[in-house]
Design an enzyme around this catalytic site. Structure first.
Site, mmCIF file in Angstrom:
data_model
loop_
_atom_site.group_PDB
_atom_site.id
_atom_site.type_symbol
_atom_site.label_atom_id
_atom_site.label_comp_id
_atom_site.label_asym_id
_atom_site.label_seq_id
_atom_site.Cartn_x
_atom_site.Cartn_y
_atom_site.Cartn_z
ATOM 1 N N GLU A 34 -8.830 -5.058 48.238
ATOM 2 C CA GLU A 34 -8.968 -3.898 46.654
ATOM 3 C C GLU A 34 -7.185 -3.742 46.895
ATOM 4 O O GLU A 34 -6.649 -2.996 47.767
ATOM 5 C CB GLU A 34 -10.043 -3.037 46.950
ATOM 6 C CG GLU A 34 -8.894 -2.419 45.290
ATOM 7 C CD GLU A 34 -9.198 -3.043 44.017
ATOM 8 O OE1 GLU A 34 -10.154 -3.739 43.795
ATOM 9 O OE2 GLU A 34 -7.705 -3.577 43.380
ATOM 10 N N GLY A 39 -12.637 0.417 42.194
ATOM 11 C CA GLY A 39 -13.674 0.700 40.728
ATOM 12 C C GLY A 39 -12.987 0.298 40.037
ATOM 13 O O GLY A 39 -13.753 -0.161 39.060
ATOM 14 N N GLY A 40 -11.689 -0.367 39.917
ATOM 15 C CA GLY A 40 -11.326 -1.300 39.107
ATOM 16 C C GLY A 40 -11.188 -0.731 37.330
ATOM 17 O O GLY A 40 -10.485 0.630 36.919
ATOM 18 N N CYS A 42 -13.358 -0.890 34.297
ATOM 19 C CA CYS A 42 -13.811 0.928 34.088
ATOM 20 C C CYS A 42 -13.620 1.692 34.541
ATOM 21 O O CYS A 42 -13.651 2.775 33.063
ATOM 22 C CB CYS A 42 -15.478 -0.408 34.338
ATOM 23 S SG CYS A 42 -15.979 1.296 33.539
ATOM 24 N N HIS A 446 -39.792 11.609 14.937
ATOM 25 C CA HIS A 446 -38.569 11.741 13.417
ATOM 26 C C HIS A 446 -37.793 13.482 13.820
ATOM 27 O O HIS A 446 -38.697 13.951 14.468
ATOM 28 C CB HIS A 446 -39.743 11.953 12.313
ATOM 29 C CG HIS A 446 -39.188 12.826 11.256
ATOM 30 N ND1 HIS A 446 -38.097 12.124 10.158
ATOM 31 C CD2 HIS A 446 -38.840 14.163 11.143
ATOM 32 C CE1 HIS A 446 -37.719 13.073 9.595
ATOM 33 N NE2 HIS A 446 -38.233 14.814 9.446
HETATM 34 C C1 LIG Z 1 -9.907 0.300 27.785
HETATM 35 C C2 LIG Z 1 -10.727 -0.638 28.200
HETATM 36 C C3 LIG Z 1 -11.834 0.053 27.158
HETATM 37 C C4 LIG Z 1 -12.996 -0.662 27.795
HETATM 38 N N1 LIG Z 1 -14.320 -0.274 27.309
HETATM 39 C C5 LIG Z 1 -15.191 -0.515 28.083
HETATM 40 C C6 LIG Z 1 -16.761 0.293 27.692
HETATM 41 O O1 LIG Z 1 -17.056 0.974 26.634
HETATM 42 N N2 LIG Z 1 -17.963 -0.429 28.229
HETATM 43 C C7 LIG Z 1 -17.807 -1.814 29.175
HETATM 44 O O2 LIG Z 1 -18.890 -2.205 28.977
HETATM 45 N N3 LIG Z 1 -16.894 -2.397 29.389
HETATM 46 C C8 LIG Z 1 -15.252 -1.985 28.607
HETATM 47 N N4 LIG Z 1 -14.321 -2.413 29.022
HETATM 48 C C9 LIG Z 1 -14.257 -3.918 29.744
HETATM 49 C C10 LIG Z 1 -14.845 -3.096 31.814
HETATM 50 O O3 LIG Z 1 -13.320 -2.523 32.024
HETATM 51 C C11 LIG Z 1 -14.598 -4.563 31.889
HETATM 52 O O4 LIG Z 1 -15.687 -5.828 31.827
HETATM 53 C C12 LIG Z 1 -15.079 -4.746 33.442
HETATM 54 O O5 LIG Z 1 -14.279 -3.667 34.107
HETATM 55 C C13 LIG Z 1 -15.220 -5.599 34.251
HETATM 56 O O6 LIG Z 1 -15.227 -5.741 35.652
HETATM 57 P P1 LIG Z 1 -14.980 -6.145 36.833
HETATM 58 O O7 LIG Z 1 -15.695 -6.470 38.151
HETATM 59 O O8 LIG Z 1 -14.914 -7.712 36.315
HETATM 60 O O9 LIG Z 1 -13.255 -6.473 36.814
HETATM 61 P P2 LIG Z 1 -12.820 -4.759 37.215
HETATM 62 O O10 LIG Z 1 -13.260 -3.896 37.070
HETATM 63 O O11 LIG Z 1 -11.762 -5.406 36.158
HETATM 64 O O12 LIG Z 1 -11.324 -5.540 38.220
HETATM 65 C C14 LIG Z 1 -10.527 -5.590 39.744
HETATM 66 C C15 LIG Z 1 -10.165 -5.189 40.843
HETATM 67 O O13 LIG Z 1 -9.821 -6.668 40.854
HETATM 68 C C16 LIG Z 1 -8.964 -6.275 41.583
HETATM 69 N N5 LIG Z 1 -8.273 -7.243 42.378
HETATM 70 C C17 LIG Z 1 -7.497 -8.576 41.286
HETATM 71 N N6 LIG Z 1 -6.849 -9.752 41.547
HETATM 72 C C18 LIG Z 1 -7.181 -8.857 43.132
HETATM 73 C C19 LIG Z 1 -6.331 -9.247 44.048
HETATM 74 N N7 LIG Z 1 -5.616 -10.696 44.233
HETATM 75 N N8 LIG Z 1 -6.946 -8.990 45.644
HETATM 76 C C20 LIG Z 1 -7.383 -7.979 45.740
HETATM 77 N N9 LIG Z 1 -8.029 -7.002 44.488
HETATM 78 C C21 LIG Z 1 -7.681 -7.750 42.712
HETATM 79 C C22 LIG Z 1 -8.462 -5.162 40.644
HETATM 80 O O14 LIG Z 1 -7.140 -4.666 41.349
HETATM 81 C C23 LIG Z 1 -9.129 -4.632 40.127
HETATM 82 O O15 LIG Z 1 -9.701 -3.612 41.326
HETATM 83 C C24 LIG Z 1 -13.251 -1.711 28.285
HETATM 84 C C25 LIG Z 1 -11.749 -2.378 28.774
HETATM 85 C C26 LIG Z 1 -10.593 -1.564 28.677
HETATM 86 C C27 LIG Z 1 -9.700 -2.323 28.993
#
Ligand SMILES: Cc1cc2nc3c(=O)[nH]c(=O)nc-3n(C[C@H](O)[C@H](O)[C@H](O)COP(=O)(O)OP(=O)(O)OC[C@H]3O[C@@H](n4cnc5c(N)ncnc54)[C@H](O)[C@@H]3O)c2cc1C
Length: 464
Positions: A34, A39-40, A42, A446
């Protein structure tokens, strides 16, 4: 010398951590990397913090509407943004900590922090170290697009990430982008007390939805005093004293929006640049998404891509489902009668968390029309839903589309109170692959919004 693992996972978003634990429990030696916050998106800058703030905004709205319900609140309703942020931080922080603790505590799992890059189809570098594995899982997510609009480098701007640090009330928040993220932030900051202008290049909000859904959402936004600038062409940013001047060439309205703050909400791009994909020979599409097949394998054997970076979902539930697909196909394949899991088994479903929310499943009406299939449609305004009337939340409507021949539900839009939950009744009937008549004959509780779904189905008429 590279440290050898059975599996390397890049990213700790919605797919990486559960996959790491599942593979480690299966006896594999796993490395997970990471570069930012555990947690990225979300957990840190997406779903959880925004929905927490939406809840604060709802409380403010209901406090202002209290007299309508016979409840007296003296004085002006004011929102303490420091407390809104503190509540958001307190709810979100444990999620981030839980992900990190889970990974660091998992047997057979080693956590690395830093930016990971592919060095070959089997090797990854992070910091000064090299790791190698026969299996690499990419779960790098995405980030906000910063469009190359004139003046962008001259002014400060906010994105969904920096919005998380806002603990003050912007006097006038201009939001470039009238889709999911822009609408959620727009309505919430209006409810907190900001003047809000949403600037959208398209002729209507949230273009991906049907025109009647866009129109109803426009009404909801305008009803709360949000300024909308649709058909905005030639958007440019500039400074004017303390203000940011957003110039827009619209069919209607002034050519400039004088804002105190600007939020960019014009889309997301995958974090696939600077990942070394070319060194491993992994193919991307023109948007930077990693190209995967129905089981999320890339073109390079032994490399998978999960979550937002494969362009197949864009939501937390789709990223998590990507983990389920990959883990099951890797680990459960030897079970008798195992049927591989596939992305194409997934029915598109999502919600827009404005108030009232929009719950969506399957095809839109426009998509059904384009398909040319004979179809049936049923609709009902929320003004004719008892539960909505009782709650004093009658904005929006429900719409269900059915295949006239198979009688299967093709899609639904539930814009209204509880729409994000009610849509699951429809979704589960779609997954069950049964005719709509199953739900038409179901007896729902209901008074609920869902109790009217059978009634909508009773009123189906040919889609003309
Ligand atoms: C404002 C907002 C509101 C949202 N609301 C919703 C919602 O209500 N419901 C819903 O379903 N979705 C929602 N989403 C979308 C949701 O957050 C994403 O679809 C989801 O988090 C994607 O998960 P992921 O595992 O693909 O990537 P992410 O959660 O983005 O995780 C990717 C991780 O990889 C890491 N990373 C990236 N590149 C590298 C690298 N080269 N080396 C090491 N680590 C790296 C990043 O730091 C990050 O921690 C929302 C998004 C936003 C921006």
């Amino acid at each position: 010398m590279a440290t050898t693992y059975d599996a390397i996972i890049i990213g700790t978003g919605q797919a990486g951590p559960p996959l790491a634990v599942r593979l480690a429990e299966a006896g594999m030696k796993v490395a997970i990397i990471e570069r930012g916050l555990f947690g990225g998106t979300c957990v840190n800058t997406g779903c959880i913090p925004t929905k927490t703030m939406v809840a604060s905004a709802y409380a403010a709205r209901m406090a202002r509407r209290a007299a309508e319900y016979g409840v007296g609140i003296e004085g002006e309703i004011r929102v303490d943004m420091k407390k809104v942020k503190a509540r958001k931080d307190a709810i979100q922080a444990p999620h981030r900590a839980d992900v990190e603790t889970m990974l660091r505590g998992a047997e057979n799992c080693t956590v690395y922090t830093g930016h990971a890059r592919l060095e070959s189809a089997r090797e990854v570098s992070v910091g000064g170290e090299r790791l190698s594995a026969p299996r690499i899982f990419i779960n790098v997510g995405g980030r906000a697009v910063v469009p190359a609009m004139p003046g962008i480098d001259q002014v400060p701007y906010l994105t969904n990430s920096s919005m998380m640090g806002v603990d003050f009330l912007p006097r006038h928040l201009a939001i470039v982008g009238g889709s999911y993220i822009g609408l959620e932030f727009g309505q919430m900051f209006r409810r907190f007390g900001s003047e809000v202008t949403i600037i959208e290049m398209a002729p209507r909000l949230i273009q991906r939805e049907d025109e009647d859904v866009s129109a109803a959402i426009q009404e909801i936004m305008e009803h709360e005093g949000i300024n909308l600038r649709l058909n905005a062409k030639c958007i440019a940013l500039g400074r004017q004293g303390e203000n940011i001047n957003v110039s827009v060439d619209c069919e209607e309205g002034a050519p400039e929006v004088m804002a105190s703050h600007v939020l960019l909400a014009v889309g997301r791009r995958p974090n696939t640049d600077d990942l070394g994909l070319e060194k491993a020979g992994v193919l991307q599409d023109e948007r930077g998404n990693i190209i995967v097949d129905d089981e999320l394998c890339t073109n390079v054997p032994g490399i998978w891509a999960l979550g937002d970076c494969n362009g197949k979902g864009g939501f937390t539930h789709t990223a998590y489902n990507d983990f389920q697909i990959v883990a099951a196909n890797l680990l459960d394949g030897d079970l008798p009668g195992y049927d591989p899991r596939r992305v194409s088994d997934r029915i598109p479903a999502y919600a827009l968390y404005i108030d009232p929310p929009l719950g969506r499943a399957g095809l839109t009406e426009a998509e059904v029309r384009r398909s040319g299939k004979p179809a049936l449609i049923g609709t009902r305004p929320m003004t004719k839903v008892g539960r909505a009337v009782e709650k004093g939340e009658t904005q929006g409507f429900m719409k269900i589309l059915v295949d006239a021949e198979s009688k299967r539900i093709l899609g639904a839009s539930i814009l209204g109170t509880g729409g994000d939950e009610v849509i699951h009744c429809v979704l589960d009937v779609m997954y069950a692959k049964v005719p709509y008549t199953v739900m038409e004959r179901a007896v729902h509780i209901h008074p609920t919004v869902a109790e009217l779904l059978p009634t909508v189905l009773e009123g189906l008429a040919p889609l003309r």
